[in-house]
Motif scaffolding. Structure first.
Motif, PDB file in Angstrom:
ATOM      1  N   PHE A 189      75.965  27.868  60.266  1.00 51.07           N
ATOM      2  CA  PHE A 189      75.518  26.968  61.257  1.00 51.07           C
ATOM      3  C   PHE A 189      76.147  27.683  62.725  1.00 51.07           C
ATOM      4  CE2 PHE A 189      75.932  23.099  58.194  1.00 51.07           C
ATOM      5  CZ  PHE A 189      74.120  22.798  58.752  1.00 51.07           C
ATOM      6  N   ASN A 215      73.375  29.621  64.085  1.00 45.24           N
ATOM      7  CA  ASN A 215      72.608  29.644  65.558  1.00 45.24           C
ATOM      8  C   ASN A 215      73.247  30.758  66.581  1.00 45.24           C
ATOM      9  OD1 ASN A 215      73.342  27.695  68.282  1.00 45.24           O
ATOM     10  ND2 ASN A 215      75.715  28.151  68.766  1.00 45.24           N
ATOM     11  N   ALA A 246      70.152  32.924  69.284  1.00 48.82           N
ATOM     12  CA  ALA A 246      70.494  33.092  70.589  1.00 48.82           C
ATOM     13  C   ALA A 246      69.919  34.801  70.850  1.00 48.82           C
ATOM     14  CB  ALA A 246      72.022  33.165  70.689  1.00 48.82           C
ATOM     15  N   ARG A 252      78.834  38.019  66.380  1.00 51.26           N
ATOM     16  CA  ARG A 252      79.707  36.632  66.504  1.00 51.26           C
ATOM     17  C   ARG A 252      80.786  36.891  67.400  1.00 51.26           C
ATOM     18  NH1 ARG A 252      81.720  32.289  62.383  1.00 51.26           N
ATOM     19  NH2 ARG A 252      82.535  31.025  64.349  1.00 51.26           N
ATOM     20  N   GLU A 262      82.470  31.771  71.709  1.00 51.38           N
ATOM     21  CA  GLU A 262      81.148  33.335  71.079  1.00 51.38           C
ATOM     22  C   GLU A 262      80.591  33.294  72.010  1.00 51.38           C
ATOM     23  OE1 GLU A 262      79.008  32.469  66.953  1.00 51.38           O
ATOM     24  OE2 GLU A 262      80.726  31.322  66.183  1.00 51.38           O
ATOM     25  N   ASN A 268      76.797  35.434  72.178  1.00 49.05           N
ATOM     26  CA  ASN A 268      76.354  34.257  71.872  1.00 49.05           C
ATOM     27  C   ASN A 268      75.711  32.798  71.953  1.00 49.05           C
ATOM     28  OD1 ASN A 268      74.436  36.792  71.152  1.00 49.05           O
ATOM     29  ND2 ASN A 268      75.855  37.355  69.731  1.00 49.05           N
ATOM     30  N   ALA A 269      76.904  32.650  71.189  1.00 51.46           N
ATOM     31  CA  ALA A 269      76.726  30.581  71.418  1.00 51.46           C
ATOM     32  C   ALA A 269      76.979  29.821  72.837  1.00 51.46           C
ATOM     33  CB  ALA A 269      77.213  30.152  70.813  1.00 51.46           C
ATOM     34  N   ARG A 296      75.166  32.198  75.997  1.00 53.16           N
ATOM     35  CA  ARG A 296      75.170  32.061  76.796  1.00 53.16           C
ATOM     36  C   ARG A 296      73.098  31.164  75.538  1.00 53.16           C
ATOM     37  NH1 ARG A 296      74.207  38.748  74.851  1.00 53.16           N
ATOM     38  NH2 ARG A 296      71.947  38.807  75.502  1.00 53.16           N
ATOM     39  N   GLU A 297      73.112  30.684  74.809  1.00 50.32           N
ATOM     40  CA  GLU A 297      72.057  29.825  73.911  1.00 50.32           C
ATOM     41  C   GLU A 297      72.421  28.683  74.864  1.00 50.32           C
ATOM     42  OE1 GLU A 297      69.118  30.700  72.916  1.00 50.32           O
ATOM     43  OE2 GLU A 297      68.571  28.505  71.468  1.00 50.32           O
ATOM     44  N   LEU A 320      69.413  26.584  76.961  1.00 52.34           N
ATOM     45  CA  LEU A 320      68.791  25.737  76.757  1.00 52.34           C
ATOM     46  C   LEU A 320      68.843  24.514  78.314  1.00 52.34           C
ATOM     47  CD1 LEU A 320      69.740  25.155  72.998  1.00 52.34           C
ATOM     48  CD2 LEU A 320      67.723  25.356  73.992  1.00 52.34           C
ATOM     49  N   GLN A 348      86.570  24.490  67.803  1.00 51.48           N
ATOM     50  CA  GLN A 348      86.932  25.129  67.328  1.00 51.48           C
ATOM     51  C   GLN A 348      87.060  26.568  68.162  1.00 51.48           C
ATOM     52  OE1 GLN A 348      85.501  26.421  63.356  1.00 51.48           O
ATOM     53  NE2 GLN A 348      87.380  25.584  62.878  1.00 51.48           N
ATOM     54  N   ALA A 370      79.571  23.339  65.175  1.00 48.73           N
ATOM     55  CA  ALA A 370      78.308  23.446  63.732  1.00 48.73           C
ATOM     56  C   ALA A 370      78.616  23.302  62.798  1.00 48.73           C
ATOM     57  CB  ALA A 370      79.189  24.972  63.704  1.00 48.73           C
ATOM     58  N   TYR A 371      80.093  22.448  62.667  1.00 47.37           N
ATOM     59  CA  TYR A 371      79.906  20.950  61.864  1.00 47.37           C
ATOM     60  C   TYR A 371      80.485  19.856  61.726  1.00 47.37           C
ATOM     61  CZ  TYR A 371      80.308  20.887  56.455  1.00 47.37           C
ATOM     62  OH  TYR A 371      80.005  19.792  55.291  1.00 47.37           O
ATOM     63  N   LYS A 404      74.840  22.790  66.896  1.00 52.29           N
ATOM     64  CA  LYS A 404      74.885  23.763  66.407  1.00 52.29           C
ATOM     65  C   LYS A 404      74.285  24.091  64.977  1.00 52.29           C
ATOM     66  CE  LYS A 404      78.898  25.909  67.877  1.00 52.29           C
ATOM     67  NZ  LYS A 404      79.506  27.143  67.956  1.00 52.29           N
ATOM     68  N   PRO A 405      72.187  24.392  65.475  1.00 48.69           N
ATOM     69  CA  PRO A 405      72.430  25.180  66.399  1.00 48.69           C
ATOM     70  C   PRO A 405      71.733  23.456  67.122  1.00 48.69           C
ATOM     71  CG  PRO A 405      70.645  26.155  64.802  1.00 48.69           C
ATOM     72  CD  PRO A 405      72.172  25.332  64.128  1.00 48.69           C
TER      73      PRO A 405
END
Lengths: 557, 237
Positions: free
Chosen positions: A381, A385, A389, A439, B11, B13-14, B16-17, B21, B57, B83-84, B102-103
């Motif tokens: 996941f 994700n 992005a 990541r 992370e 990228n996470a 930024r995403e 949003l 985490q 994520a989980y 996530k996502p």
């Protein structure tokens, strides 16, 4: 003098009887500690008979009889205790009484007393836990000596007229005391020697069984097959010296060695009705001509005539048989009969052990499959994700990452291959690392140091994938500052070594999921190539963790 | 008025995403983005957000642990993002407002924001059930060390910051005295001191009805008049 010689002659007769008795099955029971009621009665009859015969064999002297009656009573007492000694003494005594004469009462009474006396000696040594002593020549001699002296005293005390009694005792005392003491001692010695022989046979049997057990050990590690059955059949043949040995499963002959192997062929269906009977009814079948005859169902010329069929049982279920054969003119040794049963049990136990080993290996394998099949959900996941992005700003990079992700999962799901080249393994790890690098960005640095000549060497699939994942998941991803992973593949002293090092130093040995992956990799390598190889973890707390995988230099080829 | 938010997620990228949003809804203003729990604590103390979007985490100090390091009055509403979902139960034991996977889906996120707005407008008190703090982070040059409360003798603050002292060493921490008083068993004995009651060797009473504590490692700690009575009660003297 005449009396002495005659009495010695009779002792000789008793010795012959004792020898014959020691060869009967009844004698074997004599060596056990406790007698059954039936056996007690048998002994009573035998010894009473011996005692009465002693009276008849006696030499008539002065209206009385110089005799060996005492021997039956004393031995009965020594072997069987007060009750048996008394009963035998009383019986022989009553018999003596009815023969009559002026010593009828005293002699009848004294035999009873003598039997009882010997019984008390038996009782004394049992109490002392010195059962052996009743066979001791000194003890037997003394007991009889005292008993006979007692008899003389009783004769003088009871028989009348007293002058005749004294005269008689003067005449018979010495010969009777001497011959009977020697006689009883000789007979008991004979019993002791016979017993020693039985023990020796017993220990020879144990030794042989142990030797066979040792030889069989390990042969069955891969279960019962034609080749392992043949090895075992040969071992049994060599050790027992029977004419032929066969091993069957429930339907077919797995092995046949020895006389008749020209027509008894492994792989054939079981032809003998006795074997089928042994399997169907889960019992030992012994055919030796007296209780039916073994006629070879395959060939009229077959020289085998005696057969012992012992079922092999695993968890109460018959899985096959072991058969021992003997030739027409040869006696089937009792020891081999017992041994055959022992061997069947031994083989069955080894099979149980082998089955357990096999299941343990299967377990490792299925554990590994489980780990492989269990895709780390966090990784999945988080990767998706990340790719979502990245796709907003860099579609090419996102596509690239998706290719890596698909490559990673495809390899993870490829469970049928047991071995892969180092190159394939690196490709798998690389896909994983490419995603992790995106990541963690600058947080994660990977260094490779690989001996290129090793790329085609085969190693177990998934050998270092779980360890690299572990280094990242439990090592560098927990660090605030930059994480580094170094993967080094090289030759070391003829072995193949793979070092996976991270700068976390966070490895703790515990039974959580992370440790499981490494344990399974280690277990699998050890199962495949032995305990000299496997995975070793070295952790310097807060500084670094190095996982070292050691494999044979040529890989698994 | 837009919700003020801080994102704490390791992370890039996470982060930024999620920022993308949140901004896209037009109802949230992302004040700061942090890559670890210590930066997160700092951001909360500086910019007093209405809500934090918190990954569980995180390196060194997990999201749950971080919550134990914030003063109760300063604690914003918490939305876990992970994520989980193996942590879901623990998250709700912590009375989180929401728990996002996530996502993150746009529609799901709008629901979270509706829920947040209702709670904040209605001034519904946050009843967080936060675990006591067992270890204190001590920030070094490029490393965070987690120190067990039981090894600490006392905590002291001055104009340069908050320090906790074990038998022979002094450690700097970003946590405030108030957090440590609230979340640990350390006892307030002075405006600038907390003491570990288990380490007290002697209490020496002084004339001005104040006192001094001597710890088992021979450290001397002042006790002010204000706290002396309570200290006596705690020690049963």
């Amino acid at each position: 003098m005449n009396i002495l010689i005659n009495l010695f002659k009779e002792i000789a007769v008793f010795l012959v009887i004792a020898y014959l008795f020691s060869k009967t099955p009844a004698f074997k029971l004599l060596l056990t500690r406790k007698f059954s009621r039936n056996y007690f009665f048998t002994l009573y009859v035998i010894f009473s008979a011996v005692s009465i015969i002693g009276t008849y064999f006696g030499v008539p002297v002065e209206g009385a009889i110089a005799n060996n009656r005492v021997i039956g009573a004393v031995i009965a007492g020594l072997i069987g205790g007060p009750t048996l000694g008394f009963s035998v003494g009383l019986t022989a005594g009553i018999h003596r009484y009815f023969i009559g004469g002026f010593t009828a009462v005293s002699c009848g009474l004294s035999t009873t007393v003598e039997g009882l006396l010997a019984g008390l000696v038996h009782f004394y040594f049992m109490k002392q836990e010195k059962n052996e002593r009743i066979f001791d020549p000194d003890v037997v001699f003394l007991t009889t000596l005292v008993a006979e002296i007692l008899q003389m005293i009783i004769i003088i005390a009871i028989s009348r007229p007293i002058d005749r009694a004294i005269e008689l005792v003067e005449l018979i005392a010495l010969p009777m005391i001497i011959t009977n003491s020697f006689g009883a001692t000789l007979i008991m010695s004979l019993f002791r020697d016979q017993r020693y022989n039985y023990d020796k046979i017993g220990s020879a049997y144990s030794k042989q069984a142990l030797r066979i057990a040792k030889k069989i050990l390990g042969v069955l590690s891969k279960g019962l097959s034609q080749s392992s059955a043949e090895k075992i059949a040969n071992i049994i043949l060599e050790e027992t010296n029977v004419a032929a040995v066969a091993i069957t499963d429930r339907e077919n002959i797995l092995a046949f060695v020895g006389v008749g192997d020209d027509h008894h062929k492994p792989g054939n269906q079981i032809a003998s009705e006795y074997t089928r009977e042994a399997i169907a009814e889960n019992k030992i079948v012994f055919i030796d001509g007296s209780n039916g005859s073994y006629n070879c169902p395959l060939s009229g010329d077959c020289k085998l005539s005696t057969v012992l069929v012992v079922p092999m049982r695993v968890n109460e279920e018959v899985i096959g048989t072991i058969k021992l054969y003997e030739l027409k003119n040869k006696f089937f040794l009792k020891i081999n009969e017992t041994l055959g049963e022992g061997i069947a049990e031994l083989v069955a136990n080894q099979l149980i052990a082998a089955r357990y080993e096999y299941q343990k290996n299967m377990l490792t394998k299925s554990e590994l499959n489980l780990i492989q099949a269990k895709i780390n959900p966090h990784f999945l996941f988080n990767s998706i994700n990340t790719i979502i992005a990245v796709s907003r700003w860099n579609a090419d990079k996102a596509r690239d990452l998706l290719m890596h992700l698909s490559n990673y999962f495809r390899k993870n799901l490829k469970r049928n291959a047991n071995l892969s080249t180092i190159k394939e393994e690196l490709d798998h790890v690389n896909s994983y690392l490419e995603i992790e690098k995106v990541r963690f960005q600058d947080h994660l640095k990977i260094f490779f140091d690989i001996d290129k000549t090793l790329l085609d060497v085969k190693i177990p699939t998934f050998t270092f994938q779980p360890i690299v994942e572990n280094a990242i998941k439990h090592g560098v991803s927990k660090l605030l500052n930059n994480g580094e992973v170094r993967i080094k593949i090289f030759r070391n002293n003829g072995n193949l070594q793979i070092d996976i090092e991270d700068n976390g130093g966070l490895y703790v040995e515990k039974n959580d999921k992370s440790g499981l992956g490494i344990k399974i990799v280690d277990k699998r390598i050890k199962n495949l190539v032995g305990n000299d190889y496997g995975v070793n973890i070295h952790c310097e707390s807060d500084t670094r963790t190095v996982a070292t995988i050691l494999l044979p230099g040529g890989g698994m080829n | 008025m837009k919700l003020k938010a801080v994102i704490i997620e390791d992370e890039i990228n996470a982060r930024r995403e999620l920022e993308f949003l949140l901004e896209e809804t037009g109802k949230v203003n992302v004040l700061q983005k942090c890559g670890n729990a210590l930066d997160g604590i700092r951001a909360i103390n500086q910019s007093h957000p209405d809500v934090i979007f918190l990954d569980i985490q995180l390196p060194e100090i997990s999201g749950f642990e971080m919550l134990s390091m914030i003063e109760i009055t300063k604690l914003p509403r918490v939305v876990f993002v992970t994520a989980y979902d193996e942590f879901a139960i623990e998250a709700f034991e912590n009375d989180a407002v929401d728990y996002l996977l996530k996502p993150v889906e746009k529609e799901r996120l709008s629901k979270t924001i509706e829920k947040l707005n209702k709670l904040i407008l209605g001034k519904t008190p946050q009843k967080l059930n936060i675990a006591p703090l067992k270890k204190i982070p001590s920030a070094g040059a490029n490393k965070v060390k987690m120190v067990d409360i039981d090894t600490i003798q006392y905590v002291h603050s001055d104009e340069t910051g908050v320090f906790f002292i074990d038998c022979d060493k002094k450690h700097f921490t970003e946590l405030t005295l108030k957090v440590l008083e609230e979340k640990t068993k350390l006892f307030r004995c002075h405006k600038q001191y907390l003491v570990n009651l288990d380490k007290i060797d002697e209490v020496v009473f002084e004339e001005n009805s104040a006192a001094k504590i001597q710890t088992n490692c021979k450290h001397l700690i002042p006790v002010s008049r204000h706290y002396l009575k309570e200290l006596k009660e705690h020690l049963g003297i």
